[in-house]
Write a protein that holds these residues in place. Sequence first.
Motif, PDB file in Angstrom:
ATOM      1  N   SER A 161      -6.471  -2.864   6.155  1.00 47.85           N
ATOM      2  CA  SER A 161      -5.462  -1.835   5.876  1.00 47.85           C
ATOM      3  C   SER A 161      -5.864  -0.955   4.710  1.00 47.85           C
ATOM      4  N   LEU A 162      -6.472  -1.548   3.679  1.00 47.15           N
ATOM      5  CA  LEU A 162      -6.914  -0.769   2.520  1.00 47.15           C
ATOM      6  C   LEU A 162      -7.949   0.269   2.941  1.00 47.15           C
ATOM      7  N   ALA A 163      -8.920  -0.137   3.753  1.00 50.01           N
ATOM      8  CA  ALA A 163      -9.955   0.797   4.200  1.00 50.01           C
ATOM      9  C   ALA A 163      -9.375   1.894   5.089  1.00 50.01           C
ATOM     10  N   ARG A 164      -8.401   1.546   5.905  1.00 49.83           N
ATOM     11  CA  ARG A 164      -7.799   2.533   6.804  1.00 49.83           C
ATOM     12  C   ARG A 164      -6.959   3.546   6.052  1.00 49.83           C
ATOM     13  N   ARG A 165      -6.205   3.094   5.066  1.00 48.07           N
ATOM     14  CA  ARG A 165      -5.275   3.993   4.383  1.00 48.07           C
ATOM     15  C   ARG A 165      -5.868   4.647   3.139  1.00 48.07           C
ATOM     16  N   LEU A 166      -6.892   4.035   2.564  1.00 48.77           N
ATOM     17  CA  LEU A 166      -7.508   4.603   1.359  1.00 48.77           C
ATOM     18  C   LEU A 166      -9.031   4.605   1.506  1.00 48.77           C
ATOM     19  N   PRO A 167      -9.564   5.334   2.482  1.00 49.73           N
ATOM     20  CA  PRO A 167     -11.014   5.294   2.749  1.00 49.73           C
ATOM     21  C   PRO A 167     -11.862   5.869   1.621  1.00 49.73           C
ATOM     22  N   ARG A 168     -11.252   6.645   0.722  1.00 50.86           N
ATOM     23  CA  ARG A 168     -12.010   7.244  -0.393  1.00 50.86           C
ATOM     24  C   ARG A 168     -11.667   6.581  -1.726  1.00 50.86           C
ATOM     25  N   LEU A 169     -11.230   5.364  -1.666  1.00 47.33           N
ATOM     26  CA  LEU A 169     -10.904   4.624  -2.883  1.00 47.33           C
ATOM     27  C   LEU A 169     -12.144   4.492  -3.760  1.00 47.33           C
ATOM     28  N   GLU A 170     -11.973   4.617  -5.077  1.00 49.17           N
ATOM     29  CA  GLU A 170     -13.088   4.454  -6.007  1.00 49.17           C
ATOM     30  C   GLU A 170     -12.571   3.942  -7.344  1.00 49.17           C
ATOM     31  N   PRO A 209      -2.284   8.084  -7.637  1.00 52.35           N
ATOM     32  CA  PRO A 209      -3.352   7.566  -8.491  1.00 52.35           C
ATOM     33  C   PRO A 209      -3.182   8.029  -9.937  1.00 52.35           C
ATOM     34  N   PRO A 210      -3.829   7.299 -10.890  1.00 46.62           N
ATOM     35  CA  PRO A 210      -4.583   6.065 -10.688  1.00 46.62           C
ATOM     36  C   PRO A 210      -3.640   4.876 -10.559  1.00 46.62           C
ATOM     37  N   ALA A 211      -4.192   3.741 -10.180  1.00 49.61           N
ATOM     38  CA  ALA A 211      -3.382   2.539 -10.002  1.00 49.61           C
ATOM     39  C   ALA A 211      -4.207   1.308 -10.369  1.00 49.61           C
ATOM     40  N   ASP A 212      -3.502   0.242 -10.742  1.00 52.22           N
ATOM     41  CA  ASP A 212      -4.143  -1.051 -10.994  1.00 52.22           C
ATOM     42  C   ASP A 212      -3.937  -1.914  -9.757  1.00 52.22           C
ATOM     43  N   LEU A 213      -5.033  -2.216  -9.047  1.00 55.67           N
ATOM     44  CA  LEU A 213      -4.909  -2.990  -7.821  1.00 55.67           C
ATOM     45  C   LEU A 213      -4.584  -4.461  -8.075  1.00 55.67           C
ATOM     46  N   ILE A 214      -4.831  -4.958  -9.285  1.00 52.02           N
ATOM     47  CA  ILE A 214      -4.492  -6.359  -9.565  1.00 52.02           C
ATOM     48  C   ILE A 214      -2.977  -6.534  -9.563  1.00 52.02           C
ATOM     49  N   SER A 215      -2.296  -5.781 -10.406  1.00 53.52           N
ATOM     50  CA  SER A 215      -0.841  -5.940 -10.517  1.00 53.52           C
ATOM     51  C   SER A 215      -0.103  -5.381  -9.314  1.00 53.52           C
ATOM     52  N   GLY A 216      -0.697  -4.387  -8.635  1.00 52.01           N
ATOM     53  CA  GLY A 216       0.015  -3.740  -7.545  1.00 52.01           C
ATOM     54  C   GLY A 216      -0.338  -4.206  -6.158  1.00 52.01           C
ATOM     55  N   PHE A 217      -1.415  -5.012  -6.037  1.00 54.31           N
ATOM     56  CA  PHE A 217      -1.844  -5.361  -4.683  1.00 54.31           C
ATOM     57  C   PHE A 217      -2.452  -6.765  -4.578  1.00 54.31           C
ATOM     58  N   THR A 218      -3.589  -7.005  -5.242  1.00 51.65           N
ATOM     59  CA  THR A 218      -4.327  -8.252  -5.000  1.00 51.65           C
ATOM     60  C   THR A 218      -3.584  -9.487  -5.472  1.00 51.65           C
ATOM     61  N   LEU A 219      -2.726  -9.341  -6.465  1.00 48.69           N
ATOM     62  CA  LEU A 219      -1.920 -10.470  -6.926  1.00 48.69           C
ATOM     63  C   LEU A 219      -0.621 -10.582  -6.148  1.00 48.69           C
ATOM     64  N   GLN A 220       0.000  -9.447  -5.853  1.00 48.45           N
ATOM     65  CA  GLN A 220       1.304  -9.461  -5.193  1.00 48.45           C
ATOM     66  C   GLN A 220       1.234  -9.992  -3.764  1.00 48.45           C
ATOM     67  N   LEU A 221       0.137  -9.701  -3.059  1.00 41.87           N
ATOM     68  CA  LEU A 221       0.038 -10.163  -1.673  1.00 41.87           C
ATOM     69  C   LEU A 221       0.048 -11.688  -1.566  1.00 41.87           C
ATOM     70  N   LEU A 253       0.823  -1.206   0.000  1.00 38.43           N
ATOM     71  CA  LEU A 253       0.000   0.000   0.000  1.00 38.43           C
ATOM     72  C   LEU A 253       0.861   1.262   0.000  1.00 38.43           C
ATOM     73  N   THR A 254       1.978   1.219   0.698  1.00 44.71           N
ATOM     74  CA  THR A 254       2.894   2.367   0.686  1.00 44.71           C
ATOM     75  C   THR A 254       3.411   2.626  -0.720  1.00 44.71           C
ATOM     76  N   ARG A 255       3.738   1.574  -1.435  1.00 44.27           N
ATOM     77  CA  ARG A 255       4.193   1.729  -2.812  1.00 44.27           C
ATOM     78  C   ARG A 255       3.110   2.325  -3.691  1.00 44.27           C
ATOM     79  N   LEU A 256       1.864   1.885  -3.505  1.00 43.52           N
ATOM     80  CA  LEU A 256       0.750   2.439  -4.276  1.00 43.52           C
ATOM     81  C   LEU A 256       0.573   3.920  -3.991  1.00 43.52           C
ATOM     82  N   LEU A 257       0.602   4.268  -2.716  1.00 47.36           N
ATOM     83  CA  LEU A 257       0.410   5.662  -2.337  1.00 47.36           C
ATOM     84  C   LEU A 257       1.554   6.538  -2.828  1.00 47.36           C
ATOM     85  N   ASP A 258       2.766   6.036  -2.760  1.00 49.44           N
ATOM     86  CA  ASP A 258       3.917   6.809  -3.231  1.00 49.44           C
ATOM     87  C   ASP A 258       3.852   7.047  -4.730  1.00 49.44           C
ATOM     88  N   ALA A 259       3.355   6.067  -5.480  1.00 47.51           N
ATOM     89  CA  ALA A 259       3.244   6.211  -6.937  1.00 47.51           C
ATOM     90  C   ALA A 259       2.099   7.131  -7.313  1.00 47.51           C
TER      91      ALA A 259
END
Length: 400
Positions: free
Chosen positions: A365-374, A133-145, A125-131
């Motif tokens: 963690s996603l809800a806490r750090r990105l509560p306005r995700l859309e 928006p916008p972002a692809d959650l598949i390649s950057g989060f849901t697959l990597q975890l 999530l830190t990497r996503l936030l540092d990069a």
Amino acid sequence: MSDQRTELYFPFSTPSEGLGLPAEFSHLRQEEPVAQVTLPTGDKAWLVTRYDDVRAVLGDPRFSRAAAETPDAPRMGNTTPGADTILGMDPPGHTRLRRLVSKAFTVRQVERLRPRVHEIVEDLLTRLLDAGPPADLISGFTLQLPISVIFELLGVPREDGDMVHGWTDVMFSLTAHSRDEVALARSELVAYMAALIARKRRQPDDDLLSALVAARDEADKLSEEELLSLGCILIAVGHESTAGSLASAILVLLCHPNGIGFLSTRPDAITPAVEELLRFNPFGLTGSQLRVAVGDTTLAGVTIRKGEAVIAAIPAANHDPATFDQPHHVVLTRAANPHMAFGYGAHHCLGAPLARVELQVALGSLARRLPRLELAVPWKELAWKTGPAARRLVQLPVTW
């Protein structure tokens, strides 16, 4: 079954938009709970859609996974787990292999991994936030975890993640790849796993794959072929299924009124929310492997003959109003939730405790750090791929 009705082709066409299962599931649950369908291969199967009947099929040894792996058995698509794998066996062979790895996936053992899962999630999530928006959650989060978690547990080099996923992505497709392409991907994974096992023999470590090698070499608890297939199943299913479930859960939350926002203010609701998102998952097709009857039997008044295929439609069962109140609504605080997202019976998902921890930590963690995700694009622009058990997103474009 009426001889007059139109032939049913399965998997059903999915709704072009929205979070609904194919309408056929609801219709069949009411009118024809055990219905004959035609598969992409042209083979026939009995589709079971009611909760109690699905549970009965999954718990009844007369509906066999091993029989579904024989050369002349009906097929859903261009790939099956294989007769020598834990997914293609019946007890007692299945039980023997399951015992070898079950201790690594107990609730107590998995809870010890929670802090490490949290570290991985926070880093992603830190990497996503540092990069930004916008972002692809598949390649950057849901697959990597899940790749990171299962690779660490097995002792697989993390840098090989993209390569391994490339093979399993082909293997898990339903009709997108030819039989030859699937066979090539499988052979590449098997060769990779064989080389990794040889390395663990030379240099054992404190990981699950090294423990399985020792079980083979020192105690003869499994054959070399079983060791190889078990390693492949663990690395493939161990990341593919969790990645799909996590992406589905996030998409449902993004389409739910204040879904992410609700969880950001109610961290105590994460556990029931995960269970509800697993139950509700509207992108499931079968949710279970094909089974074959090993003798004539009757289910919901329908005679199923020896050698005929049966599909236990877990998504349809998880939306059965006879079991779940308001099944077509997402109730993030639902209390009673006996869903079968992880299956039931002898083949209940071995990794369910680990998947739950990953989903709980990731969504919390996603809800806490990105509560306005859309969503960053309209629904109609989302791209999908179809596997033997579920539809999966190619990308999940988001912004915040």
